[in-house]
Design an enzyme around this catalytic site. Structure first.
Site, PDB file in Angstrom:
ATOM      1  CG  ASN A   1      -0.226 -21.434  35.423  1.00 45.00           C
ATOM      2  OD1 ASN A   1      -0.586 -21.038  36.525  1.00 45.00           O
ATOM      3  ND2 ASN A   1       1.036 -21.771  35.168  1.00 45.00           N
ATOM      4  CD  GLU A   2       3.099 -19.248  36.781  1.00 41.06           C
ATOM      5  OE1 GLU A   2       3.045 -19.233  38.025  1.00 41.06           O
ATOM      6  OE2 GLU A   2       4.016 -19.819  36.144  1.00 41.06           O
ATOM      7  CB  ILE A   3       0.667 -17.429  28.908  1.00 43.85           C
ATOM      8  CG1 ILE A   3       0.564 -18.955  29.013  1.00 43.85           C
ATOM      9  CG2 ILE A   3       1.239 -17.039  27.553  1.00 43.85           C
ATOM     10  CD1 ILE A   3      -0.328 -19.587  27.966  1.00 43.85           C
TER      11      ILE A   3
END
Length: 853
Positions: free
Chosen positions: A453-455
């Site tokens: 998620n969102e890295i």
């Protein structure tokens, strides 16, 4: 040694003789725990955590109450021990193998059996199987588990690292969470309490077996059509006994009610310690698993039994849904698509992001999971994203998703920060990926894998490049590629190659860069972090919305569970302790000032905030549905809570539906009406997710004042194809002399040719604070029975956003947070075991005009 494989339908194995299957002994009783080295033993519960045991013995205060979170942080600094004694019989010791099975150890654990170190665990997300037959004794056996503090265990690693990872949700100065394969949210989040747990968090069993073990069962779907399903049943068998044995036979049974048995025979030689057998299987006229709203989620039951002579020596069961799921991510005239194609048909994904249901994971009971999926199904959702900052969920979670037709977008457990990529860490991740891919890949609900998620978004846009030295930043980027572009996709390809893998979410889009919204999935935080008005959701349309949201407080009965009356204030210490977003309370008030009359009373502020969250997010859900096929999915943030807190959730910790969940249910209805307004001109859109076309739909729109007088009327007729959105017509209100958007609404009713009513809802022309709402009293009649309370409401004038409260956590309402139209009775059914015939329900009713004081 040879195996004869027999495929059958229904259990027709009784004639094969007596059964002596694997014997599974549950080791969930007689556990004790103590601070390490203290020998201060108290009773423990397994599965569980040390926090739960300390709470049970009243050594910890309720961590959810007040500011008690501060008082529990010492637990994570200590080592803890668990022990039990169990008995083994001489007959059990005569079996060919004995395996100790830990389904979940949290996290750094040394396991001793009868004084021997048998396991050093270091990953919460894997199960451990340890052969222990040589160590077992006839009679009493002693099992001891030593849990190292996850903080102390990783502090030396942090000290030698040279920099702090950008794990901003880790609520500690030293960001230790990244080093440990443990649920990230337990270290804190912008909606989460910090409870860094230790314990035996999933079941422990001791399994006695003979001859052979079914190590793995994978039922691969190779082809599916209306006429035939072609499968490969893949068994991984481990030989437990050496020497000459009587011939073995494996019986694979699969069945569906109403079908006749079929049998397939095949000889297979078991000449090695471990053998994988692939057997083709065909099912004629297969029944398909369908997502919620499209049909029944049909599940076939498969069972494998391995016989040695007349005895069953191994068995395995698995339910399988026959369906195709394809993620279509292709360049097109707009940019790049992102949508799910199920059974050959494009699906508009409707759902939400799921976080762990409790800060203490073993507290999630089977009943809580069942209630959760009932809530998901009843809100017309067809997809849930298991977000990467939590945990790979319990088997029951995926079983219930299968049963309810809910597709699962499955993240690997990485979120919002870069991670180490040293060999030891990569080895742990590889084991974790293999364990969970094997565990979940048979589920029909599993739609895709996502690496994190969102890295990637963080690496590109969150300022990490300027925060760290070039060497550190480049190392982070290289580590990212190792984890999410090599290791994880490699394991998915090896073990579940028929499913889609995406390295990160969002894939390309960034909410601050409009040109990127044309590509794949989006997390749009323009509303909330960007402080954009809810109206922006009508224009900022992504290809697939995988995150967007807005906060609210939970309702007052939940607030009263963690705060006393003197704490009822936006800036009280307790409210701030339960608001983990540093800008949260201020933003809620800012948005409320834009659209609503801001109440002075705290309780009314909470209620109006709930209404605002629901109305605001619904606007986005409808906008996304209107814009199909350009946009093909909307998963709002977030479905649920892990403790009683101010958050983006639609269902609070105690299972109470906020206004958001009711509004999502309306926005996700299989056939819905959505109004798009520009000045005083209206467009009426019909939104269908039904698998069949509907002809001859009639939409009636009546211009009505707040006391029920009809001032104008327009009728639209339309045909709606399956799974589409269509503009039914428009209405320019400027042509109506009496029109005044402050004092009127549209009463909309949608019916089909048979007269069935699909939609009956009002539409308002201006913001709530601009409405000239009448001062009215909502009257009601109530009937209380065992488990049920029926309420009939009526008012002389419009009562906007009626909220019915009862002092019962988790009570279920047939409807709530609705507009009560003038002189029109409305019946609401409330269910809860707390209701008793002849008793009182403690009902309170609020509506917007009632807060103008």
């Amino acid at each position: 040694m040879r195996i004869v494989l027999l495929f059958m339908l229904l259990a027709a194995c009784g004639g094969l003789g007596a059964q002596k299957p694997s014997e599974i002994v549950s080791l969930l009783r007689n556990w004790y725990f103590s601070p390490a080295g203290a020998e201060e033993w108290l009773e423990a519960e397994v599965p569980g955590t040390v926090h739960q045991d300390l709470l049970r013995h009243q050594i910890l205060p309720d961590p959810f109450y007040g500011t008690h979170e501060e008082k529990i942080q010492w637990v994570e600094e200590k080592d803890w021990e668990y022990k039990t004694v169990f008995t083994v019989t001489s007959a059990q010791l005569e079996r060919d193998a004995a395996v100790l099975n830990f389904e979940g150890l949290d996290t750094y654990a040394d396991v001793y059996l009868n004084g021997a170190l048998i396991l050093k665990a270091d990953n919460m997300f894997v199960g451990y199987r340890v052969p222990v037959k040589p160590l077992l004794r006839c009679g009493e056996n002693h099992l001891r588990v030593y849990f190292h503090s996850p903080v102390k265990q990783t502090l030396p690693q942090w000290q030698s690292n040279g920099f702090n990872y950008p794990a901003d949700n880790d609520h500690r100065a030293e960001r230790l969470s990244v080093f440990t394969r443990k649920a990230p949210y337990s270290y804190g989040w912008d909606w989460g309490i910090r409870m860094v747990t230790s314990g035996i968090w999933r079941p422990v069993t001791l399994c006695f077996q003979d001859v052979v073990r079914i190590e793995d069962l994978h039922i691969r779907q190779l082809e599916l059509s209306e006429n035939k399903a072609r499968l490969s049943v893949e068994l991984e068998l481990e030989r437990l006994a050496e020497g000459m044995l009587s011939p073995l036979k494996a019986v694979v049974t699969y069945f569906l009610p109403g079908q006749e048995p079929e049998r397939i025979f095949r000889d297979v030689e078991l000449d090695r310690e471990r053998v994988t057998i692939s057997i083709p299987c065909e099912i004629e006229q297969p029944q398909r698993w369908m997502p919620n709203g499209w049909g029944k989620p049909v599940l076939y039951q498969f069972e494998v039994k391995v016989y040695s002579g007349e005895e069953v020596v191994a068995a395995r069961q698995q339910r399988v849904g026959l369906r195709t799921v394809k993620v279509v991510k292709e360049k097109d005239k707009w940019g790049e698509s992102f949508y799910f194609e199920v059974n050959g048909v494009s699906l508009f994904a409707k759902g939400a992001n799921y976080i762990p249901g409790d800060a203490l994971l073993p507290a999630m009971s089977a009943e809580r999971y069942r209630t959760l999926f009932r809530d998901i199904r009843d809100a017309h959702m067809n997809m849930i994203r298991v977000w990467g900052g939590g945990s790979y969920e319990d088997n029951l979670f995926y079983d219930l998703a299968d049963e309810n037709g809910i597709l699962v977008w499955q993240d690997f457990m990485f979120a919002c920060t870069t991670y180490p990529s040293d060999p030891v860490f990569l080895k742990r991740v590889e084991a974790e990926a293999e364990y969970n891919i094997r565990r979940l890949r048979n589920h029909a609900c599993l739609a895709m894998w996502c690496g994190n998620n969102e890295i990637q978004e963080g690496i590109r846009y969150w300022g990490w490049k300027s925060k760290y030295t070039p060497a550190v930043y480049e190392g982070m980027c290289e580590g990212y590629d190792l984890l999410f572009k090599e290791l994880l996709p490699g394991k998915v390809k090896e073990l579940d190659g028929d499913r889609f893998y995406m390295p990160t979410s969002p894939d390309t889009a960034n909410w601050g860069r409009p040109e990127s919204w044309k590509f794949a999935d989006s997390h749009n935080w323009g509303v909330w972090y960007g402080r954009k008005p809810f109206e922006s959701l009508d224009e900022e349309i992504p290809r697939f919305m995988s995150e967007f949201g807005f906060q609210s407080f939970p309702e007052m009965k939940t607030i009263s569970a963690f705060a006393s009356q003197e704490d009822y204030g936006l800036e009280s210490r307790v409210m701030n302790a339960h608001q983990k977003s540093t800008i949260g309370n201020e933003l809620i008030r800012t948005y409320m000032e834009r659209d609503y009359v801001v109440p002075e009373k705290f309780e009314d502020f909470v209620y109006v905030g709930l209404v605002m969250q629901g109305r605001g997010i619904r606007r986005g859900l409808e906008a996304h549905r209107r814009n199909r096929p350009y946009c093909m999915g909307t998963l709002y943030w977030q479905l649920n809570d892990s403790w009683p807190v101010v958050s983006w959730s639609g269902i609070d910790y105690y299972g109470n539906w906020k206004a958001l969940h009711y509004q999502a249910k309306r926005a996700f209805a299989p056939l819905a009406v959505s109004v798009l307004q520009a000045e005083d001109s209206l467009q009426f859109w019909l939104l269908s997710d039904l698998p069949e076309a509907h002809k001859g739909l009639v939409l009636e729109a009546e211009l009505t004042d707040f006391y029920g007088r009809v001032l104008g009327r327009k009728v639209f007729k339309a045909d709606v194809a399956a799974n589409t959105s269509v503009l039914a017509g428009g209405w320019d209100m400027n042509g109506i002399e009496v029109f005044d958007g402050r004092k009127m609404y549209l009463s909309m009713t949608l019916k089909d040719e048979s007269g069935k009513k699909w939609v009956e809802e009002p539409y308002f022309f201006v913001r709530p604070k601009e409405l000239d709402l009448p001062e009215i009293v909502v009257n009601y009649k109530m009937k209380v029975m065992d488990g049920v309370c029926e309420v009939v409401l009526k008012s002389a004038g419009l009562a906007k956003d009626v909220f019915i409260e009862v002092p019962v956590q988790g009570a279920r309402f047939s409807d709530n947070f609705f507009d009560l139209l003038p002189v029109t009775p409305r019946k609401v059914v409330i269910t809860s075991p707390a209701f008793k015939k002849g008793g009182q329900a403690g009902i309170k009713i609020n509506h917007l005009r009632n807060t103008y004081k």
